[in-house]
Design a protein around this motif. Sequence first.
Motif, PDB file in Angstrom:
ATOM      1  N   VAL A 134      57.623   7.055  65.119  1.00 44.09           N
ATOM      2  CA  VAL A 134      58.715   7.852  65.697  1.00 44.09           C
ATOM      3  C   VAL A 134      59.915   6.960  66.060  1.00 44.09           C
ATOM      4  O   VAL A 134      61.036   7.242  65.633  1.00 44.09           O
ATOM      5  N   PRO A 135      59.715   5.864  66.815  1.00 46.31           N
ATOM      6  CA  PRO A 135      60.885   5.023  67.088  1.00 46.31           C
ATOM      7  C   PRO A 135      61.485   4.420  65.820  1.00 46.31           C
ATOM      8  O   PRO A 135      62.705   4.233  65.730  1.00 46.31           O
ATOM      9  N   ALA A 136      60.648   4.135  64.815  1.00 47.13           N
ATOM     10  CA  ALA A 136      61.176   3.564  63.563  1.00 47.13           C
ATOM     11  C   ALA A 136      62.117   4.547  62.887  1.00 47.13           C
ATOM     12  O   ALA A 136      63.173   4.148  62.374  1.00 47.13           O
ATOM     13  N   ALA A 137      61.766   5.830  62.904  1.00 42.10           N
ATOM     14  CA  ALA A 137      62.634   6.841  62.272  1.00 42.10           C
ATOM     15  C   ALA A 137      63.984   6.889  62.983  1.00 42.10           C
ATOM     16  O   ALA A 137      65.040   6.971  62.340  1.00 42.10           O
ATOM     17  N   ILE A 138      63.953   6.821  64.315  1.00 47.13           N
ATOM     18  CA  ILE A 138      65.198   6.921  65.090  1.00 47.13           C
ATOM     19  C   ILE A 138      66.054   5.668  64.881  1.00 47.13           C
ATOM     20  O   ILE A 138      67.259   5.751  64.606  1.00 47.13           O
ATOM     21  N   VAL A 139      65.426   4.497  64.959  1.00 51.13           N
ATOM     22  CA  VAL A 139      66.170   3.238  64.797  1.00 51.13           C
ATOM     23  C   VAL A 139      66.714   3.122  63.366  1.00 51.13           C
ATOM     24  O   VAL A 139      67.872   2.730  63.156  1.00 51.13           O
ATOM     25  N   ALA A 140      65.918   3.486  62.374  1.00 52.64           N
ATOM     26  CA  ALA A 140      66.360   3.401  60.970  1.00 52.64           C
ATOM     27  C   ALA A 140      67.562   4.298  60.732  1.00 52.64           C
ATOM     28  O   ALA A 140      68.518   3.930  60.038  1.00 52.64           O
ATOM     29  N   ARG A 141      67.536   5.457  61.345  1.00 50.03           N
ATOM     30  CA  ARG A 141      68.672   6.385  61.205  1.00 50.03           C
ATOM     31  C   ARG A 141      69.938   5.797  61.829  1.00 50.03           C
ATOM     32  O   ARG A 141      71.028   5.847  61.271  1.00 50.03           O
TER      33      ARG A 141
END
Length: 168
Positions: free
Chosen positions: A46-53
């Motif tokens: 979940v944090p990876a999706a937000i940071v990648a975005r």
Amino acid sequence: MSDDRQQKAFPVSWDQFHRDARALAWRLHGFGPFQGLICITRGGLVPAAIVARELGLRLIETVSIASYHDYKNQGETLVLKPIAQAVIEAAGEGGRGLLVIDDLVDTGSTARQVRAMLPNAHFATVYAKPLGRDVIDTFITEVSQDTWIYFPWDMGLSFQPPIRDGVA
Ligand SMILES: O=P(O)(O)OC[C@H]1O[C@H](OP(=O)(O)OP(=O)(O)O)[C@H](O)[C@@H]1O
Ligand code: HPA
Ligand SMILES: [Mg+2]
């Protein structure tokens, strides 16, 4: 870390998690640019999706590690899926230029295991506890070692007894 040492609760809502993960992205922006992101699954998804975005990262790899097999009880740290060799080779020496993301660091054993694979990558978590803090380059909020963090994906809405009736 076993159950009896986790007496305090730190519940996190989806909204709070999104804000904290976005704050992490703001902070990481100053350390980039990153060539790619390594997500420690499952908690890092979940944090990876937000940071990648937020950082515009599209090269995303996973390393799958499980150490809490039974709710709060930590067991052996198992690498269920390693990092693809092609991703390691595309990065700088020791993973330089890669960003490694997880939801939290607790004892640090998961992060240490990945650090051994990518010693020069930048390690980031949203939350950190004192025993693991030094393995991480960037995090947003620290909680005490005797606190258990409850993530929104692990919780549901339930009735809360009034405060005057005492905590169950
Ligand atoms: O610093 P440590 O003591 O190693 O603990 C932190 C790790 O524990 C949790 O993962 P878990 O093993 O529960 O697996 P999951 O991500 O699949 O839920 C969490 O997502 C971190 O990866
Ligand atoms: O405090 C925690 N919360 C959720 N998962 C965890 N895995 C290790 N520590 C924790
Ligand atoms: Mg995890």
